[in-house]
Design a protein around this motif. Structure first.
Motif, PDB file in Angstrom:
ATOM      1  N   UNK A  94      -0.136  -4.066   6.299  1.00  0.00           N
ATOM      2  CA  UNK A  94      -0.195  -3.141   7.701  1.00  0.00           C
ATOM      3  C   UNK A  94      -0.919  -3.415   8.620  1.00  0.00           C
ATOM      4  N   UNK A  95      -1.953  -4.130   8.835  1.00  0.00           N
ATOM      5  CA  UNK A  95      -2.728  -4.924   9.681  1.00  0.00           C
ATOM      6  C   UNK A  95      -3.815  -3.635  10.096  1.00  0.00           C
ATOM      7  N   UNK A  96      -4.027  -2.776   9.380  1.00  0.00           N
ATOM      8  CA  UNK A  96      -5.051  -1.842   9.418  1.00  0.00           C
ATOM      9  C   UNK A  96      -6.288  -2.561   8.711  1.00  0.00           C
ATOM     10  N   UNK A  97      -7.032  -3.153   9.305  1.00  0.00           N
ATOM     11  CA  UNK A  97      -8.182  -3.634   8.666  1.00  0.00           C
ATOM     12  C   UNK A  97      -9.239  -2.941   8.033  1.00  0.00           C
ATOM     13  N   UNK A  98      -9.350  -1.450   8.519  1.00  0.00           N
ATOM     14  CA  UNK A  98     -10.374  -0.837   7.961  1.00  0.00           C
ATOM     15  C   UNK A  98      -9.806   0.233   6.960  1.00  0.00           C
ATOM     16  N   UNK A  99      -8.594   0.072   6.524  1.00  0.00           N
ATOM     17  CA  UNK A  99      -8.189   0.958   5.620  1.00  0.00           C
ATOM     18  C   UNK A  99      -8.933   1.070   4.266  1.00  0.00           C
ATOM     19  N   UNK A 100      -9.124   2.361   3.733  1.00  0.00           N
ATOM     20  CA  UNK A 100      -9.765   2.544   2.578  1.00  0.00           C
ATOM     21  C   UNK A 100      -8.944   3.434   1.648  1.00  0.00           C
ATOM     22  N   UNK A 101      -9.014   3.229   0.313  1.00  0.00           N
ATOM     23  CA  UNK A 101      -8.517   3.988  -0.705  1.00  0.00           C
ATOM     24  C   UNK A 101      -9.294   5.457  -0.643  1.00  0.00           C
ATOM     25  N   UNK A 102      -8.419   6.681  -0.867  1.00  0.00           N
ATOM     26  CA  UNK A 102      -8.896   7.612  -1.165  1.00  0.00           C
ATOM     27  C   UNK A 102      -9.823   7.752  -2.357  1.00  0.00           C
ATOM     28  N   UNK A 103      -9.500   7.038  -3.275  1.00  0.00           N
ATOM     29  CA  UNK A 103     -10.126   6.889  -4.567  1.00  0.00           C
ATOM     30  C   UNK A 103      -9.752   5.794  -5.283  1.00  0.00           C
ATOM     31  N   UNK A 104     -10.770   5.262  -6.400  1.00  0.00           N
ATOM     32  CA  UNK A 104     -10.322   4.170  -7.084  1.00  0.00           C
ATOM     33  C   UNK A 104      -9.309   4.691  -8.246  1.00  0.00           C
ATOM     34  N   UNK A 105      -9.090   5.849  -8.397  1.00  0.00           N
ATOM     35  CA  UNK A 105      -7.954   6.572  -9.474  1.00  0.00           C
ATOM     36  C   UNK A 105      -6.591   5.976  -9.118  1.00  0.00           C
ATOM     37  N   UNK A 106      -6.087   5.822 -10.528  1.00  0.00           N
ATOM     38  CA  UNK A 106      -4.674   5.395 -10.537  1.00  0.00           C
ATOM     39  C   UNK A 106      -3.849   6.572  -9.923  1.00  0.00           C
ATOM     40  N   UNK A 107      -2.835   6.532  -9.069  1.00  0.00           N
ATOM     41  CA  UNK A 107      -2.050   7.480  -8.702  1.00  0.00           C
ATOM     42  C   UNK A 107      -0.617   7.361  -9.127  1.00  0.00           C
ATOM     43  N   UNK A 108      -0.337   6.201  -9.521  1.00  0.00           N
ATOM     44  CA  UNK A 108       1.126   5.932  -9.999  1.00  0.00           C
ATOM     45  C   UNK A 108       1.321   4.579 -10.671  1.00  0.00           C
ATOM     46  N   UNK A 109       2.247   4.808 -11.605  1.00  0.00           N
ATOM     47  CA  UNK A 109       2.565   3.731 -12.604  1.00  0.00           C
ATOM     48  C   UNK A 109       4.135   3.405 -12.292  1.00  0.00           C
ATOM     49  N   UNK A 110       4.501   2.235 -12.150  1.00  0.00           N
ATOM     50  CA  UNK A 110       5.778   2.021 -11.965  1.00  0.00           C
ATOM     51  C   UNK A 110       6.274   0.567 -12.396  1.00  0.00           C
ATOM     52  N   UNK A 111       6.628   0.341 -13.539  1.00  0.00           N
ATOM     53  CA  UNK A 111       7.305  -0.935 -14.014  1.00  0.00           C
ATOM     54  C   UNK A 111       8.671  -1.193 -13.562  1.00  0.00           C
ATOM     55  N   UNK A 112       8.925  -2.218 -12.752  1.00  0.00           N
ATOM     56  CA  UNK A 112      10.303  -2.508 -12.356  1.00  0.00           C
ATOM     57  C   UNK A 112      10.725  -3.905 -12.358  1.00  0.00           C
ATOM     58  N   UNK A 113      11.895  -4.197 -12.881  1.00  0.00           N
ATOM     59  CA  UNK A 113      12.464  -5.624 -12.931  1.00  0.00           C
ATOM     60  C   UNK A 113      12.716  -5.930 -11.373  1.00  0.00           C
ATOM     61  N   UNK A 114      12.924  -7.242 -11.342  1.00  0.00           N
ATOM     62  CA  UNK A 114      13.175  -7.901  -9.974  1.00  0.00           C
ATOM     63  C   UNK A 114      14.254  -8.766 -10.025  1.00  0.00           C
ATOM     64  N   UNK A 115      14.995  -8.999  -9.017  1.00  0.00           N
ATOM     65  CA  UNK A 115      16.176  -9.530  -8.848  1.00  0.00           C
ATOM     66  C   UNK A 115      15.928 -11.008  -8.578  1.00  0.00           C
ATOM     67  N   UNK A 116      17.043 -11.855  -8.264  1.00  0.00           N
ATOM     68  CA  UNK A 116      16.561 -13.194  -8.352  1.00  0.00           C
ATOM     69  C   UNK A 116      15.887 -13.972  -6.854  1.00  0.00           C
ATOM     70  N   UNK A 117      15.893 -12.992  -6.128  1.00  0.00           N
ATOM     71  CA  UNK A 117      14.839 -13.420  -4.800  1.00  0.00           C
ATOM     72  C   UNK A 117      13.414 -13.600  -5.290  1.00  0.00           C
ATOM     73  N   UNK A 118      13.166 -13.130  -6.270  1.00  0.00           N
ATOM     74  CA  UNK A 118      11.558 -13.021  -6.646  1.00  0.00           C
ATOM     75  C   UNK A 118      11.365 -14.312  -7.685  1.00  0.00           C
ATOM     76  N   UNK A 119      10.464 -14.864  -7.966  1.00  0.00           N
ATOM     77  CA  UNK A 119       9.779 -15.860  -8.831  1.00  0.00           C
ATOM     78  C   UNK A 119       9.518 -15.199 -10.072  1.00  0.00           C
ATOM     79  N   UNK A 120       9.292 -13.900 -10.225  1.00  0.00           N
ATOM     80  CA  UNK A 120       8.879 -13.395 -11.533  1.00  0.00           C
ATOM     81  C   UNK A 120       9.938 -12.340 -11.940  1.00  0.00           C
ATOM     82  N   UNK A 121       9.903 -11.831 -13.177  1.00  0.00           N
ATOM     83  CA  UNK A 121      10.907 -11.002 -13.610  1.00  0.00           C
ATOM     84  C   UNK A 121      10.688  -9.284 -13.736  1.00  0.00           C
ATOM     85  N   UNK A 122       9.481  -8.953 -13.502  1.00  0.00           N
ATOM     86  CA  UNK A 122       8.983  -7.661 -13.610  1.00  0.00           C
ATOM     87  C   UNK A 122       7.499  -7.512 -13.009  1.00  0.00           C
ATOM     88  N   UNK A 123       7.442  -6.461 -12.583  1.00  0.00           N
ATOM     89  CA  UNK A 123       5.818  -5.975 -12.130  1.00  0.00           C
ATOM     90  C   UNK A 123       5.597  -4.818 -12.487  1.00  0.00           C
TER      91      UNK A 123
END
Length: 183
Positions: A94-123
């Motif tokens: 984003x270019x926002x050098x002083x951006x800080x997380x609201x909390x270290x708490x996890x707010x989202x979990x999203x496993x997704x498959x990737x297409x051929x443009x990526x070197x890995x198959x899933x994140x």
């Protein structure tokens, strides 16, 4: 250390199919799950950036994916945690050098498959949130084609499947953590 931290953070979340799948993946893959070179599937950290009123979200148009999405990416060796990786990625993209997380708490979990443009198959993405003024100066990284604010109720068409529902869940969690009234 990042693996132990992530396992602890995930274990603290309410039981769910996603949480349990993440725990199984991490226990099976071990430290390799946190490295891009650790296999075709690995953990990434991401950050949803909201305006202080939570009525706008800052998104990037991902060059490889060709969609609007939150900031995020791979965990680097200097990152002490997935939360730190998410914050670093959001700052870089984003270019926002002083951006800080609201909390270290996890707010989202999203496993997704990737297409051929990526070197890995899933994140196995672990999401966090931050807030900043919408008039802050932003910039576009090499990984994106654009960075832009959107009103929460006017999302662009080119977003990944399920993104709107995930965004709303993260928004409500972030508002709750910051003490902002949900309305």
């Amino acid at each position: 250390m990042p693996l132990a931290n992530l396992l602890t953070s995930l274990s603290a979340l309410p039981e769910s199919g996603s949480r349990d799948a993440y725990l199984r993946f991490l226990k099976s893959a071990g430290d390799a799950a946190l490295r891009r070179s650790g296999g075709p599937e690995h953990v990434t950290g991401s950050c949803f950036v909201f305006s202080p009123e939570f009525d706008r979200v800052l998104l990037c148009f991902h060059r490889k994916g060709q969609f609007w999405v939150q900031f995020g990416g791979h965990i680097e060796s200097e990152d002490a945690s997935v939360a730190e990786a998410a914050q670093r990625e959001a700052r870089e993209e984003s270019g926002i050098s002083d951006l800080v997380l609201l909390s270290p708490g996890i707010m989202d979990l999203d496993r997704h498959d990737l297409h051929a443009g990526f070197s890995c198959s899933a994140h196995w993405d672990v999401g966090f949130a931050a807030a900043t003024a919408p008039d802050v100066e932003v910039s576009v990284s090499d990984e994106s084609e654009d960075v832009r604010w959107f009103p929460i109720n006017e999302m662009p068409i080119q977003v990944p499947a399920g993104f709107g529902a995930r965004l709303e869940r993260v928004r409500h969690a972030a508002m709750s953590q910051s003490g902002t009234q949900i309305g």
